[in-house]
Motif scaffolding. Structure first.
Motif, mmCIF file in Angstrom:
data_model
loop_
_atom_site.group_PDB
_atom_site.id
_atom_site.type_symbol
_atom_site.label_atom_id
_atom_site.label_comp_id
_atom_site.label_asym_id
_atom_site.label_seq_id
_atom_site.Cartn_x
_atom_site.Cartn_y
_atom_site.Cartn_z
ATOM 1 N N UNK A 122 49.326 -74.700 3.800
ATOM 2 C CA UNK A 122 48.235 -75.021 4.722
ATOM 3 C C UNK A 122 46.905 -75.124 3.992
ATOM 4 N N UNK A 123 45.960 -75.869 4.598
ATOM 5 C CA UNK A 123 44.667 -76.081 3.962
ATOM 6 C C UNK A 123 43.790 -74.847 4.031
ATOM 7 N N UNK A 124 44.026 -73.989 5.002
ATOM 8 C CA UNK A 124 43.293 -72.730 5.115
ATOM 9 C C UNK A 124 44.166 -71.736 5.871
ATOM 10 N N UNK A 125 43.938 -70.458 5.591
ATOM 11 C CA UNK A 125 44.742 -69.421 6.225
ATOM 12 C C UNK A 125 43.952 -68.121 6.225
ATOM 13 N N UNK A 126 44.190 -67.294 7.253
ATOM 14 C CA UNK A 126 43.575 -65.975 7.345
ATOM 15 C C UNK A 126 44.690 -64.942 7.310
ATOM 16 N N UNK A 127 44.578 -63.983 6.396
ATOM 17 C CA UNK A 127 45.638 -63.004 6.188
ATOM 18 C C UNK A 127 45.076 -61.599 6.193
ATOM 19 N N UNK A 128 45.916 -60.651 6.626
ATOM 20 C CA UNK A 128 45.584 -59.243 6.480
ATOM 21 C C UNK A 128 45.807 -58.844 5.025
ATOM 22 N N UNK A 129 45.127 -57.816 4.575
ATOM 23 C CA UNK A 129 45.313 -57.320 3.216
ATOM 24 C C UNK A 129 46.787 -56.998 2.990
ATOM 25 N N UNK A 130 47.326 -57.480 1.854
ATOM 26 C CA UNK A 130 48.720 -57.217 1.507
ATOM 27 C C UNK A 130 49.721 -58.165 2.130
ATOM 28 N N UNK A 131 49.277 -59.044 3.038
ATOM 29 C CA UNK A 131 50.198 -59.992 3.677
ATOM 30 C C UNK A 131 50.513 -61.142 2.729
ATOM 31 N N UNK A 132 51.575 -61.905 3.057
ATOM 32 C CA UNK A 132 52.022 -62.999 2.184
ATOM 33 C C UNK A 132 52.021 -64.328 2.927
ATOM 34 N N UNK A 133 51.935 -65.418 2.161
ATOM 35 C CA UNK A 133 51.925 -66.771 2.712
ATOM 36 C C UNK A 133 52.536 -67.728 1.703
ATOM 37 N N UNK A 134 53.465 -68.579 2.170
ATOM 38 C CA UNK A 134 54.020 -69.620 1.308
ATOM 39 C C UNK A 134 53.138 -70.853 1.365
ATOM 40 N N UNK A 135 52.689 -71.328 0.188
ATOM 41 C CA UNK A 135 51.939 -72.573 0.101
ATOM 42 C C UNK A 135 52.829 -73.659 -0.491
ATOM 43 N N UNK A 136 52.561 -74.909 -0.110
ATOM 44 C CA UNK A 136 53.331 -76.053 -0.611
ATOM 45 C C UNK A 136 52.376 -77.125 -1.115
ATOM 46 N N UNK B 58 41.478 -69.100 1.615
ATOM 47 C CA UNK B 58 42.155 -67.900 2.099
ATOM 48 C C UNK B 58 41.105 -66.865 2.481
ATOM 49 N N UNK B 59 41.157 -66.406 3.718
ATOM 50 C CA UNK B 59 40.283 -65.329 4.177
ATOM 51 C C UNK B 59 41.125 -64.075 4.332
ATOM 52 N N UNK B 60 40.744 -63.016 3.615
ATOM 53 C CA UNK B 60 41.484 -61.756 3.670
ATOM 54 C C UNK B 60 40.665 -60.748 4.477
ATOM 55 N N UNK B 61 41.304 -60.170 5.465
ATOM 56 C CA UNK B 61 40.661 -59.157 6.303
ATOM 57 C C UNK B 61 41.374 -57.835 6.081
ATOM 58 N N UNK B 62 40.676 -56.883 5.472
ATOM 59 C CA UNK B 62 41.261 -55.561 5.237
ATOM 60 C C UNK B 62 41.087 -54.708 6.485
ATOM 61 N N UNK B 63 42.036 -53.819 6.781
ATOM 62 C CA UNK B 63 41.889 -52.948 7.952
ATOM 63 C C UNK B 63 40.714 -51.995 7.764
ATOM 64 N N UNK B 64 40.103 -51.567 8.883
ATOM 65 C CA UNK B 64 38.986 -50.627 8.804
ATOM 66 C C UNK B 64 39.446 -49.329 8.159
#
Length: 202
Positions: A94-108, A162-168
């Protein structure tokens, strides 16, 4: 009198080819009575290669070349325009993605060439934060922020945001200091306490 060879005709007369592709050329003898006849042909070319049957394969360099058919004192030529296949773009999904800290994403990655083909060249994956494998598998780091995943190959590249959002951060423990003291009756002692947070801060 028996007809004699009056010329040679090659077909096709003009072709446009991508580099590394093949084209069959044919040649016949033009006879003095206006007929055509199969004659022994010698083949040559100014660029690329041609075999003894007129099968031509274009070279790797763009340009205009000649394929020559000869028989006796006669010859005819065909014009070959060679176009070089080049990579025009690489795109990441994907062209952009928002993930939690430690999460994974497959890019192509996908490729586009100037001849309309989509063959993917060798791709190198990199990331400005977190980690990405050779196959485009991305794992977000622990720190919040905006990062990039980059795919590059064949002199082209594309990025995904990629936007990473860490938990509080949460309170994990309290530390009192001093941890112990010996004081006289009626004396005073100052104590302090700090909270130890899950993100390592206090």
């Amino acid at each position: 009198p028996a007809p004699t060879l009056a010329g040679v005709t090659i077909t096709p007369k003009t072709v446009s080819l991508w580099s590394g592709t093949a084209q069959q050329f044919n040649a016949v003898g033009r006879m003095s009575d206006g007929s055509t006849s199969a004659v022994t042909i010698g083949w040559s070319t100014t660029g690329g290669t041609v075999n003894t049957t007129g099968s031509y394969t274009s070279g790797a360099t763009a340009g205009t070349y000649r394929v020559i058919a000869e028989s006796g004192a006669f010859a005819d030529t065909a014009t070959v325009t060679v176009n070089v296949r080049t990579l025009t773009s690489i795109s990441v999904t994907p062209a952009s993605v928002s993930l939690a800290a430690g999460a994974s994403q497959q890019f192509a990655a996908a490729a586009t060439w100037n001849d309309g083909s989509t063959t993917l060249p060798a791709i190198t994956w990199t990331a400005t934060g977190g980690t990405v494998s050779a196959s485009g598998w991305y794992t977000a780091g622990a720190a919040s922020g905006s990062y990039r995943v980059i795919a590059s190959g064949g002199g082209k590249a594309d990025t995904s945001a990629v936007t990473i959002t860490a938990p509080a951060a949460t309170l994990t423990s309290i530390t009192v200091s001093p941890s112990g003291a010996s004081i006289s009756t009626g004396a005073t002692q100052q104590y302090s306490a700090i909270g130890n947070m899950s993100d390592g801060t206090t």
